[in-house]
Scaffold this motif. Structure first.
Motif, PDB file in Angstrom:
ATOM      1  N   GLN A   1      26.420  64.941  30.668  1.00 34.95           N
ATOM      2  CA  GLN A   1      26.025  65.250  32.043  1.00 34.95           C
ATOM      3  C   GLN A   1      27.102  66.046  32.782  1.00 34.95           C
ATOM      4  OE1 GLN A   1      25.069  61.236  33.306  1.00 34.95           O
ATOM      5  NE2 GLN A   1      22.879  61.584  32.972  1.00 34.95           N
ATOM      6  N   ILE A   2      28.356  65.864  32.401  1.00 34.75           N
ATOM      7  CA  ILE A   2      29.428  66.660  33.008  1.00 34.75           C
ATOM      8  C   ILE A   2      29.353  68.104  32.522  1.00 34.75           C
ATOM      9  CG2 ILE A   2      31.923  67.032  33.079  1.00 34.75           C
ATOM     10  CD1 ILE A   2      32.273  63.995  33.044  1.00 34.75           C
ATOM     11  N   VAL A   3      29.254  68.268  31.216  1.00 37.83           N
ATOM     12  CA  VAL A   3      29.230  69.604  30.617  1.00 37.83           C
ATOM     13  C   VAL A   3      28.021  70.408  31.087  1.00 37.83           C
ATOM     14  CG1 VAL A   3      29.043  70.874  28.438  1.00 37.83           C
ATOM     15  CG2 VAL A   3      30.566  68.886  28.603  1.00 37.83           C
ATOM     16  N   LEU A   4      26.871  69.726  31.229  1.00 38.30           N
ATOM     17  CA  LEU A   4      25.632  70.406  31.620  1.00 38.30           C
ATOM     18  C   LEU A   4      25.253  70.103  33.070  1.00 38.30           C
ATOM     19  CD1 LEU A   4      23.543  69.828  28.370  1.00 38.30           C
ATOM     20  CD2 LEU A   4      24.863  71.857  29.018  1.00 38.30           C
ATOM     21  N   SER A   5      26.248  69.938  33.912  1.00 37.30           N
ATOM     22  CA  SER A   5      25.999  69.534  35.297  1.00 37.30           C
ATOM     23  C   SER A   5      25.153  70.541  36.068  1.00 37.30           C
ATOM     24  CB  SER A   5      27.331  69.312  36.023  1.00 37.30           C
ATOM     25  OG  SER A   5      28.103  70.515  36.013  1.00 37.30           O
ATOM     26  N   ASN A   6      25.166  71.792  35.642  1.00 39.14           N
ATOM     27  CA  ASN A   6      24.361  72.806  36.337  1.00 39.14           C
ATOM     28  C   ASN A   6      22.870  72.666  36.033  1.00 39.14           C
ATOM     29  OD1 ASN A   6      26.610  74.005  37.531  1.00 39.14           O
ATOM     30  ND2 ASN A   6      26.917  75.410  35.811  1.00 39.14           N
ATOM     31  N   TYR A   7      22.550  71.877  35.018  1.00 38.29           N
ATOM     32  CA  TYR A   7      21.153  71.757  34.591  1.00 38.29           C
ATOM     33  C   TYR A   7      20.571  70.354  34.770  1.00 38.29           C
ATOM     34  CZ  TYR A   7      22.252  76.204  32.348  1.00 38.29           C
ATOM     35  OH  TYR A   7      22.644  77.496  32.110  1.00 38.29           O
TER      36      TYR A   7
ATOM     37  N   TRP B   1      34.791  63.271  35.897  1.00 34.14           N
ATOM     38  CA  TRP B   1      35.511  62.540  34.860  1.00 34.14           C
ATOM     39  C   TRP B   1      35.818  61.112  35.272  1.00 34.14           C
ATOM     40  CZ3 TRP B   1      35.070  64.949  30.527  1.00 34.14           C
ATOM     41  CH2 TRP B   1      34.998  66.351  30.505  1.00 34.14           C
ATOM     42  N   THR B   2      35.799  60.824  36.561  1.00 35.78           N
ATOM     43  CA  THR B   2      36.071  59.453  37.018  1.00 35.78           C
ATOM     44  C   THR B   2      34.917  58.497  36.720  1.00 35.78           C
ATOM     45  OG1 THR B   2      35.213  59.924  39.233  1.00 35.78           O
ATOM     46  CG2 THR B   2      37.568  60.299  38.856  1.00 35.78           C
ATOM     47  N   ASP B   3      33.759  59.045  36.363  1.00 36.22           N
ATOM     48  CA  ASP B   3      32.585  58.206  36.113  1.00 36.22           C
ATOM     49  C   ASP B   3      32.723  57.357  34.850  1.00 36.22           C
ATOM     50  OD1 ASP B   3      31.499  59.221  38.375  1.00 36.22           O
ATOM     51  OD2 ASP B   3      29.886  60.341  37.414  1.00 36.22           O
ATOM     52  N   TYR B   4      33.669  57.695  33.995  1.00 32.89           N
ATOM     53  CA  TYR B   4      33.864  56.877  32.790  1.00 32.89           C
ATOM     54  C   TYR B   4      34.223  55.433  33.140  1.00 32.89           C
ATOM     55  CZ  TYR B   4      33.770  61.138  29.983  1.00 32.89           C
ATOM     56  OH  TYR B   4      33.382  62.308  29.373  1.00 32.89           O
ATOM     57  N   LYS B   5      34.765  55.232  34.324  1.00 36.49           N
ATOM     58  CA  LYS B   5      35.152  53.877  34.729  1.00 36.49           C
ATOM     59  C   LYS B   5      33.946  52.967  34.878  1.00 36.49           C
ATOM     60  CE  LYS B   5      35.142  54.733  39.744  1.00 36.49           C
ATOM     61  NZ  LYS B   5      34.673  56.134  39.696  1.00 36.49           N
ATOM     62  N   TYR B   6      32.777  53.555  35.151  1.00 34.82           N
ATOM     63  CA  TYR B   6      31.575  52.741  35.316  1.00 34.82           C
ATOM     64  C   TYR B   6      31.194  52.005  34.039  1.00 34.82           C
ATOM     65  CZ  TYR B   6      30.790  55.274  39.709  1.00 34.82           C
ATOM     66  OH  TYR B   6      30.911  55.790  40.969  1.00 34.82           O
ATOM     67  N   ILE B   7      31.633  52.499  32.914  1.00 28.94           N
ATOM     68  CA  ILE B   7      31.312  51.852  31.640  1.00 28.94           C
ATOM     69  C   ILE B   7      31.776  50.403  31.639  1.00 28.94           C
ATOM     70  CG2 ILE B   7      31.808  51.863  29.159  1.00 28.94           C
ATOM     71  CD1 ILE B   7      32.074  54.910  29.339  1.00 28.94           C
ATOM     72  N   LEU B   8      32.874  50.134  32.306  1.00 28.39           N
ATOM     73  CA  LEU B   8      33.481  48.805  32.265  1.00 28.39           C
ATOM     74  C   LEU B   8      32.932  47.841  33.302  1.00 28.39           C
ATOM     75  CD1 LEU B   8      37.208  49.846  31.698  1.00 28.39           C
ATOM     76  CD2 LEU B   8      35.508  49.175  29.987  1.00 28.39           C
TER      77      LEU B   8
ATOM     78  N   VAL C   1      14.072  68.911  27.490  1.00 24.83           N
ATOM     79  CA  VAL C   1      12.694  69.403  27.595  1.00 24.83           C
ATOM     80  C   VAL C   1      12.446  69.946  29.004  1.00 24.83           C
ATOM     81  CG1 VAL C   1      10.265  68.706  27.656  1.00 24.83           C
ATOM     82  CG2 VAL C   1      11.739  67.931  25.787  1.00 24.83           C
ATOM     83  N   ARG C   2      12.851  69.174  29.994  1.00 25.68           N
ATOM     84  CA  ARG C   2      12.649  69.592  31.390  1.00 25.68           C
ATOM     85  C   ARG C   2      13.389  70.897  31.681  1.00 25.68           C
ATOM     86  NH1 ARG C   2      14.503  65.374  33.532  1.00 25.68           N
ATOM     87  NH2 ARG C   2      16.574  66.145  34.049  1.00 25.68           N
ATOM     88  N   VAL C   3      14.636  70.980  31.279  1.00 27.43           N
ATOM     89  CA  VAL C   3      15.430  72.185  31.532  1.00 27.43           C
ATOM     90  C   VAL C   3      14.847  73.380  30.782  1.00 27.43           C
ATOM     91  CG1 VAL C   3      17.676  73.267  31.137  1.00 27.43           C
ATOM     92  CG2 VAL C   3      17.564  70.932  32.006  1.00 27.43           C
ATOM     93  N   GLY C   4      14.504  73.164  29.514  1.00 28.97           N
ATOM     94  CA  GLY C   4      13.977  74.258  28.705  1.00 28.97           C
ATOM     95  C   GLY C   4      12.672  74.805  29.240  1.00 28.97           C
ATOM     96  N   PHE C   5      11.743  73.912  29.597  1.00 23.80           N
ATOM     97  CA  PHE C   5      10.436  74.350  30.068  1.00 23.80           C
ATOM     98  C   PHE C   5      10.522  74.973  31.462  1.00 23.80           C
ATOM     99  CE2 PHE C   5       8.954  72.258  26.449  1.00 23.80           C
ATOM    100  CZ  PHE C   5       7.583  72.397  26.305  1.00 23.80           C
ATOM    101  N   VAL C   6      11.283  74.337  32.351  1.00 21.96           N
ATOM    102  CA  VAL C   6      11.289  74.778  33.750  1.00 21.96           C
ATOM    103  C   VAL C   6      12.201  75.977  33.961  1.00 21.96           C
ATOM    104  CG1 VAL C   6      11.842  74.117  36.120  1.00 21.96           C
ATOM    105  CG2 VAL C   6      10.702  72.485  34.601  1.00 21.96           C
ATOM    106  N   LYS C   7      13.440  75.898  33.490  1.00 25.86           N
ATOM    107  CA  LYS C   7      14.421  76.936  33.807  1.00 25.86           C
ATOM    108  C   LYS C   7      14.335  78.156  32.893  1.00 25.86           C
ATOM    109  CE  LYS C   7      17.815  73.884  36.021  1.00 25.86           C
ATOM    110  NZ  LYS C   7      17.605  74.456  37.358  1.00 25.86           N
TER     111      LYS C   7
END
Length: 355
Positions: free
Chosen positions: A112-118, A125-132, A304-310
């Motif tokens: 989700q970070i790498v493809l945040s534009n889609y 990167w701070t969201d990794y803390k939510y895992i714990l 699927v959503r990104v491919g079909f829509v964008k």
């Protein structure tokens, strides 16, 4: 797991050992509902027009989708307790629930970070803390941790309470009722809310096994009797769902629990009837791969959503929904089969068998 094949005397269908053949139907149906829910929510978050009637279908069944998974897991845990030690069960759940939760949570956040534009998620990167400590922030991944935690709690209580089902179930109901006090802390609230369904499944295992002798006529009669109660309960739940955490209205939680159990009974009857009739066999096939589909489907429906829509500029809701349902099932299964063929065993489990 190999076992002696038995034949159901009413249907002539073979089952393996004490395996409940309808469970794969139940899992398959639940997975379809999960993918449908995540597809609908994803489309609406993307600004795609979705029919209110279609959206209402998944809202109508929202309260029972995940409890069914916990109940089914409890049923299998009840069977496993008759065969394996508590230590062995704990090790197995660590390998097959906690481990993939950690692995795939990292993969999800990175994706989700790498493809945040889609994607619909705005990650950092701070969201990794939510895992714990805050698994609900990790989309669908919370379920794996909640199932692991509720199973570990069950094993502790099962041993401490000297196998007293009634006392154990009362404890589970109390935890369920007071989960709203820690609702904002999902690591804890998910355990408290879902524990009662796991406990129910465990202690209902033997009764459910005995119900295997019910013929199609009796199953149909039970279904006809319970469906009106189910519909009334679901409508009550929908009309009051936004009230139950307000002061002085938490009393709704107990009727909601009864409503979920009634809905689960209807769900069981539908699964049993489909199994007895041997129709919609694709549900059984889906159910056998339910864990892998559950983990991977969110990645697939997002692509699927990104491919079909964008890229293809297709925004027809029916095309998007159907494509998400079909590909959200097929691609995870093919992905898992590819990993098995390549002898890559450690994405879903750290057991030596990779299962």
């Amino acid at each position: 797991m190999s076992s002696t094949a038995l034949t159901n005397k009413h249907t002539g269908k073979a089952t393996e050992g004490t395996r409940l053949g309808w469970v794969d139907y139940a899992r398959g149906l639940a997975i379809l509902l999960v993918i449908f829910r995540h597809t609908m929510v994803g489309l609406r978050r993307s600004g795609i027009m979705v029919s209110d009637n279609l959206y209402y279908i998944q809202e109508f069944l929202l309260n029972v989708r995940m409890p069914v998974f916990f109940i089914l897991s409890g049923v299998f845990l009840g069977r496993t307790l008759q065969k394996r030690s508590l230590r062995s069960i704990a090790a197995n759940k660590t390998a097959n629930l906690l481990y993939p939760y950690l692995v795939w949570s990292v993969i999800l956040i990175t994706f989700q970070i790498v493809l945040s534009n889609y994607t619909n998620s705005q990650r950092s990167w701070t969201d990794y803390k939510y895992i714990l400590y805050q698994p609900r922030e990790l989309d669908h991944m919370w379920y794996l941790l909640a199932l692991f935690n509720t199973t570990m709690l069950f094993l502790v209580c099962y041993n401490a309470l000297k196998r007293q089902p009634l006392l154990h179930f009362i404890l589970a109901v109390v935890l369920y009722y007071f989960h709203y006090l820690v609702y904002d802390y999902s690591l804890v609230s998910d355990i408290m809310y879902n524990y009662v369904f796991l406990v129910f499944g465990v202690y209902m295992y033997e009764r459910i096994a005995r119900m295997e002798n019910l013929d199609l006529k009796k199953l149909g009669l039970l279904f006809i009797i319970t469906v009106p109660v189910f519909i009334a309960g679901q409508l009550f739940w929908l009309n009051h769902i936004n009230d139950h955490y307000q002061p002085l209205r938490t009393i709704y939680l107990l009727p909601f629990l009864a409503i979920i159990f009634v809905a689960s009974l209807v769900y069981y009857l539908v699964s049993r009837i489909l199994y007895e009739l041997q129709v919609a066999k694709f549900l059984a096939w889906i159910g056998k791969y339910s864990l892998y589909i559950y983990i991977v489907h969110v990645f697939v429906i997002a692509m699927v959503r990104v491919g079909f829509v964008k890229f293809l500029h297709i925004e027809n809701q029916y095309v998007l929904i159907l494509s998400s349902l079909v590909l959200g099932i097929i691609i995870p299964v093919l992905f898992h089969k590819l990993l098995v063929k390549l002898n890559i065993k450690y994405l879903f489990s750290f057991n030596k068998s990779g299962k």
